[in-house]
Design a protein around this motif. Structure first.
Motif, mmCIF file in Angstrom:
data_model
loop_
_atom_site.group_PDB
_atom_site.id
_atom_site.type_symbol
_atom_site.label_atom_id
_atom_site.label_comp_id
_atom_site.label_asym_id
_atom_site.label_seq_id
_atom_site.Cartn_x
_atom_site.Cartn_y
_atom_site.Cartn_z
ATOM 1 N N GLY A 10 0.819 -1.210 0.000
ATOM 2 C CA GLY A 10 0.000 0.000 0.000
ATOM 3 C C GLY A 10 0.853 1.259 0.000
ATOM 4 N N THR A 14 1.342 3.595 -3.518
ATOM 5 C CA THR A 14 0.890 4.986 -3.390
ATOM 6 C C THR A 14 2.036 5.963 -3.576
ATOM 7 N N GLU A 51 -7.232 9.687 -1.519
ATOM 8 C CA GLU A 51 -6.493 8.568 -2.127
ATOM 9 C C GLU A 51 -7.112 7.222 -1.728
ATOM 10 N N SER A 55 -8.717 4.634 -4.426
ATOM 11 C CA SER A 55 -8.201 3.260 -4.506
ATOM 12 C C SER A 55 -9.286 2.246 -4.147
ATOM 13 N N LEU A 59 -10.783 -0.569 -6.594
ATOM 14 C CA LEU A 59 -10.820 -1.961 -6.153
ATOM 15 C C LEU A 59 -12.225 -2.559 -6.290
ATOM 16 N N SER A 62 -13.535 -1.676 -10.864
ATOM 17 C CA SER A 62 -12.545 -1.262 -11.859
ATOM 18 C C SER A 62 -13.097 -1.272 -13.276
ATOM 19 N N TRP A 125 -4.637 3.704 -10.332
ATOM 20 C CA TRP A 125 -5.103 2.691 -9.394
ATOM 21 C C TRP A 125 -5.803 1.541 -10.107
ATOM 22 N N ILE A 129 -4.302 -2.118 -9.416
ATOM 23 C CA ILE A 129 -5.136 -3.191 -8.851
ATOM 24 C C ILE A 129 -5.110 -4.406 -9.774
ATOM 25 N N PHE A 152 -5.161 -0.242 3.006
ATOM 26 C CA PHE A 152 -5.582 1.159 2.898
ATOM 27 C C PHE A 152 -4.859 2.049 3.906
ATOM 28 N N VAL A 155 -1.841 2.846 2.069
ATOM 29 C CA VAL A 155 -2.171 3.833 1.039
ATOM 30 C C VAL A 155 -2.159 5.233 1.633
ATOM 31 N N LYS A 159 0.695 8.258 0.855
ATOM 32 C CA LYS A 159 0.330 9.581 0.330
ATOM 33 C C LYS A 159 0.833 10.684 1.254
#
Length: 206
Positions: A10, A14, A51, A55, A59, A62, A125, A129, A152, A155, A159
């Protein structure tokens, strides 16, 4: 060990996606130079939340997101025009104008808005993924809550760390170069204009 792996993934994914200069990075740099690092990190905190949302959305759906962007390409034109306007404003505005502003938007709102209004990040993303799942990481909505949570969390931290790095670098420049705010305004204006051009070219010839 598995939790640490997904947490590290993650952060790494990111970090790579957030490293290239984009609207959020530029906003953090500009805020650091024109205000301070504390206000810049408010943008970073909200951008980290954005973010996670992007993401998570990538997920969760998509295929649907890819189809939506292809069928509604006016979104790319709108974003490109917004970037043109902001870039032009930053490039041509004078230093004294910053003291005359009467209306200020919350830095948290700015970070969240810029973080969400970012099709390249969503596209990134969607690709990542898909790439991770092809390499046996099996990230999807059927993954355990614990796996999704640590991923996450990574993630968000990735960021935040990237934007913090941009803020620190901006502070170093601010302390060493005179009139850096005026110079950086023009650079940021050019970068935003270039990003807008790239977005428009992608729509026209992509």
């Amino acid at each position: 060990m598995e939790f640490l792996l997904y947490f590290a993934i993650g952060i790494l994914v990111t970090f790579v996606g957030a490293l290239p200069l984009g609207t959020v990075n530029i906003s953090v740099i500009n805020t650091t130079l024109r205000a301070d690092a504390r206000n810049a990190m408010k943008i970073a905190v909200a951008a980290g939340i954005a973010e996670i949302i992007i993401s998570f959305y990538a997920l969760n759906c998509s295929v649907m997101v890819s189809s939506f962007i292809e069928m509604n390409q006016w979104i790319q034109i709108t974003i490109a025009l917004i970037l043109f306007v902001i870039g032009g404003f930053l490039f041509f505005k004078k230093q004294k104008e910053t003291r005359e502003k009467k209306f200020k938007i919350s830095k948290y709102v700015t970070g969240l808005f810029l973080g969400l209004l970012n099709p390249p990040v969503l596209a990134y993303w969607l690709f990542m993924i898909s790439y991770l799942n092809k390499n046996d990481f099996h990230l999807n909505m059927n993954s355990s809550i614990a796996i999704l949570f640590v991923f996450f969390s990574g993630v968000y931290l990735g960021k935040l760390l990237t934007l913090y790095g941009y803020s620190r670098l901006s502070m170093l420049l601010k302390n060493r170069v005179q009139n850096i705010a005026s110079i950086i305004n023009r650079v940021i204006g050019i970068l935003l204009f270039a990003i807008g051009c790239a977005q428009l070219m992608k729509y026209m010839f992509g």
